[in-house]
Design an enzyme around this catalytic site. Structure first.
Site, short mmCIF file in Angstrom:
data_model
loop_
_atom_site.label_atom_id
_atom_site.label_comp_id
_atom_site.label_asym_id
_atom_site.label_seq_id
_atom_site.Cartn_x
_atom_site.Cartn_y
_atom_site.Cartn_z
N GLU A 145 -38.84 10.77 22.58
CA GLU A 145 -37.40 11.01 22.72
C GLU A 145 -36.66 9.70 22.53
OE1 GLU A 145 -36.16 12.97 26.36
OE2 GLU A 145 -34.05 12.92 25.73
N ASN A 178 -33.15 15.78 26.53
CA ASN A 178 -31.70 15.85 26.77
C ASN A 178 -30.92 15.18 25.63
OD1 ASN A 178 -32.40 17.05 29.17
ND2 ASN A 178 -32.03 15.26 30.43
N ASN A 200 -32.79 22.28 23.93
CA ASN A 200 -33.56 21.73 25.04
C ASN A 200 -32.88 22.02 26.37
OD1 ASN A 200 -35.63 19.70 26.17
ND2 ASN A 200 -33.69 18.86 26.90
N GLU A 201 -33.61 22.60 27.30
CA GLU A 201 -33.19 22.76 28.71
C GLU A 201 -31.71 23.15 28.86
OE1 GLU A 201 -34.32 19.36 31.12
OE2 GLU A 201 -36.44 19.79 30.86
N TYR A 246 -42.39 18.62 35.99
CA TYR A 246 -42.76 17.25 36.38
C TYR A 246 -43.11 17.27 37.86
CZ TYR A 246 -40.58 15.81 31.99
OH TYR A 246 -40.26 15.65 30.66
N GLU A 253 -42.91 19.96 27.87
CA GLU A 253 -42.70 18.76 28.71
C GLU A 253 -43.49 18.96 29.99
OE1 GLU A 253 -38.79 17.14 29.40
OE2 GLU A 253 -38.10 17.82 27.43
N GLN A 287 -43.62 11.29 28.32
CA GLN A 287 -43.41 11.06 26.91
C GLN A 287 -44.55 10.18 26.40
OE1 GLN A 287 -39.35 9.76 26.22
NE2 GLN A 287 -38.50 11.43 27.45
O1 AHR Z 1 -38.57 13.62 29.56
C1 AHR Z 1 -37.39 13.24 30.22
C2 AHR Z 1 -36.35 14.33 30.28
O2 AHR Z 1 -36.78 15.33 31.17
C3 AHR Z 1 -36.05 15.09 29.02
O3 AHR Z 1 -35.11 14.47 28.22
C4 AHR Z 1 -35.52 16.39 29.53
O4 AHR Z 1 -35.72 17.45 28.63
C5 AHR Z 1 -36.21 16.58 30.86
O5 AHR Z 1 -35.35 16.96 31.86
#
Ligand code: AHR
Length: 503
Positions: free
Chosen positions: A27, A72, A172-173, A244, A292, A350
């Site tokens: 990213e 994002n 994305n999201e 995450y 992700e 990432q």
């Molecule tokens: O990977 C970091 C961020 O986490 C990404 O930009 C987003 O998609 C997620 O919230």
């Protein structure tokens, strides 16, 4: 010592271990691109400005697919800013990460980098501030052979042949209130469906990913997926999932059980997608793109954002991972493999510097974080058919998930190479004796036992000064007698048990 039992039989097949499960993510965020994969002034950079040390580590990591350019970031991105002569490219405000984007790196460079890294590119289109037309324009530039304005522009920029990108994310999201261009499920579902329809007119060979929830804890989780899929099911191939796990509170027992949550998350998304399929009378089963996932000390993000004004490529969320984090990452990979029948793509987020397996110093070296190792070894050894395992194991208590099994496992059988690999995680703080029954395999014998044990030094990390402090070690090769063997799994460890399945 506590004991656990497990029988492995090649008849219990789940599905193929798809290489796309070993994806990653680049990213435009922090130093993932600038100072990570791309650093023209670096002594080890090639003629295109790519860091060759990062390229080598990417290949060693065994990454199959790389998602780009966000995250994002993509929700406010104009892809045209990143093509053509670098000197003509605009500097822009990136609202997602409060950063100045120079656009010195863009689409054509990413495609060149991906070819050099030997990875498949996976692109995301901006459905935050943009829509159907821009997505089609990007696809035409990327995949159309020639003879149109945008495909000829690509050729003018040096790429005679189309890039042939097969995997595309529809935004994305967009369920997240933090997202630039945040939408309701109906707003997003309609836009995603129309964009998908038009993109498949430009190139019917592509596969599309609709945005699922940003994480399982969103208040709209599951209803978001249901509504979005009501709009998009017939046009898309995947629904995304992101997650995450945050170890910041120091609760080791719970963080080690993170895979329990990921497992439930996958089951719930599958159930939701299948429910929508039933309502729509759709026989085709949708897959998940888990594009992700990782361990992320999220509490540090706000401090990073608060500390500065508008700058270029600031150091953002450069988490230094511990040995325990590596065991968690290994276990998350076990979970993804176990769902190989329904998870078709997965990208660790990432690749470089930003919550990443590869760390660099700008102008300096690159090194492997602790989490690099379980990823690289799983990508190397998980080949063939994923087998169902039903271990019988003791449990331990966690504050976040209640009582969970100390043992988590998956097995992968490569009939061609004659190898069975068992990935086994001991989440407990005591060693565990695992009794394996391999009598379903022809003539099994032990080949190797690799272990990454965090029990002795849970907070150990790899740093520039000590880049190899956390690495997997080879232990005693398992002895198989009459198709049975017992393997000792050290406290808090991630293990790769390799067996030959024929003489
Ligand atoms: O990977 C970091 C961020 O986490 C990404 O930009 C987003 O998609 C997620 O919230």
């Amino acid at each position: 010592m506590r004991t656990a039992q497990m029988t492995i039989d090649p008849a219990f097949a789940i599905g193929a271990a798809d290489r796309r499960l070993f994806g990653s993510f680049v990213e435009h965020m922090g130093r993932c691109v600038y100072g990570g994969v791309f650093e023209p002034g670096h002594p080890g950079a090639d003629a295109d400005g790519f860091r060759t040390d990062v390229l080598e580590l990417t290949r060693e990591l065994g990454v199959s697919v790389v998602r780009y350019p966000g995250g994002n970031f993509v929700s406010g991105y104009r892809w045209e800013d990143g093509i053509g002569p670098v000197g003509d490219r605009p500097r822009r405000l990136d609202l997602a990460w409060k950063t100045i984007e120079t656009n010195a790196f863009g689409l054509d460079q990413f495609m060149t980098w991906a070819a050099r890294a030997q990875v498949e590119p996976m692109m995301a289109v901006n459905l935050g501030t943009r829509g159907v037309q821009e997505a089609c324009d990007l696809l035409e530039y990327t995949n159309h052979p020639g003879g149109t304005a945008l495909s000829d522009l690509r050729r003018k920029h040096g790429a005679e042949q189309p890039y042939g990108v097969r995997l595309w994310c529809l935004g994305n999201e967009l369920d997240g209130p933090w997202q630039v261009g945040h939408k309701t499920a109906d707003e997003y579902g309609r836009l995603a469906a129309e964009t998908a329809r038009a993109m498949k007119l430009v190139d019917p060979s592509i596969s599309l990913v609709a945005c699922g929830s940003s994480n399982r804890g969103m208040s709209t989780f599951a209803s978001w997926e249901a509504t979005v899929l009501e709009h998009t099911y017939e046009h898309v191939d995947y629904i995304s999932a992101h997650t995450y796990y945050d170890p910041s509170d120091g609760d080791q027992a719970s963080i080690l059980a993170s895979a329990v949550d990921m497992d439930n998350f996958i089951r719930e998304v599958v159930a939701t997608a299948d429910h929508v399929a039933a309502r729509l009378r759709q026989p085709r089963k949708l897959k998940i793109s888990f594009d992700e996932w990782n361990v992320w000390y999220q509490s540090r993000l706000q401090a990073d954002l608060d500390r500065r004004g508008w700058v270029e490529a600031p150091a953002l969320i450069e988490d230094t991972y511990t040995a325990v984090d590596a065991v968690v990452v290994g276990d998350l990979l076990v979970t993804l493999l176990r769902h190989a029948d329904r998870v078709g793509v997965a990208c660790q987020a990432q690749l470089a510097n930003v919550i990443a397996p590869i760390r660099t110093r700008t102008g300096g070296p690159a090194w492997r974080q602790s989490i690099f190792h379980p990823f690289a070894l799983t990508a190397r050894y998980a080949r063939g058919t994923v087998l169902r395992t039903e271990p019988v194991a003791p449990t331990y208590p966690t504050a976040r998930y209640g009582d969970v099994p100390v043992l988590d496992t998956v097995a992968v059988h490569d009939e061609e190479r004659g190898e069975l690999v068992v990935f086994a995680v001991n989440r407990g703080t005591e060693d565990l004796a695992l009794d394996l029954d391999l009598r379903g395999l022809p003539r099994p014998s032990g080949r190797a036992h690799l272990t990454l044990a965090a029990g002795d030094d849970p907070t150990a990390c790899n740093t520039e000064a000590e880049p190899d402090r956390v690495t997997p070690r080879e232990t005693t090769t398992p002895t198989v007698d009459g198709g049975r063997c017992t393997v000792r799994l050290p406290a808090v460890s991630w293990n790769v048990l390799r067996f030959a399945t024929r003489p």
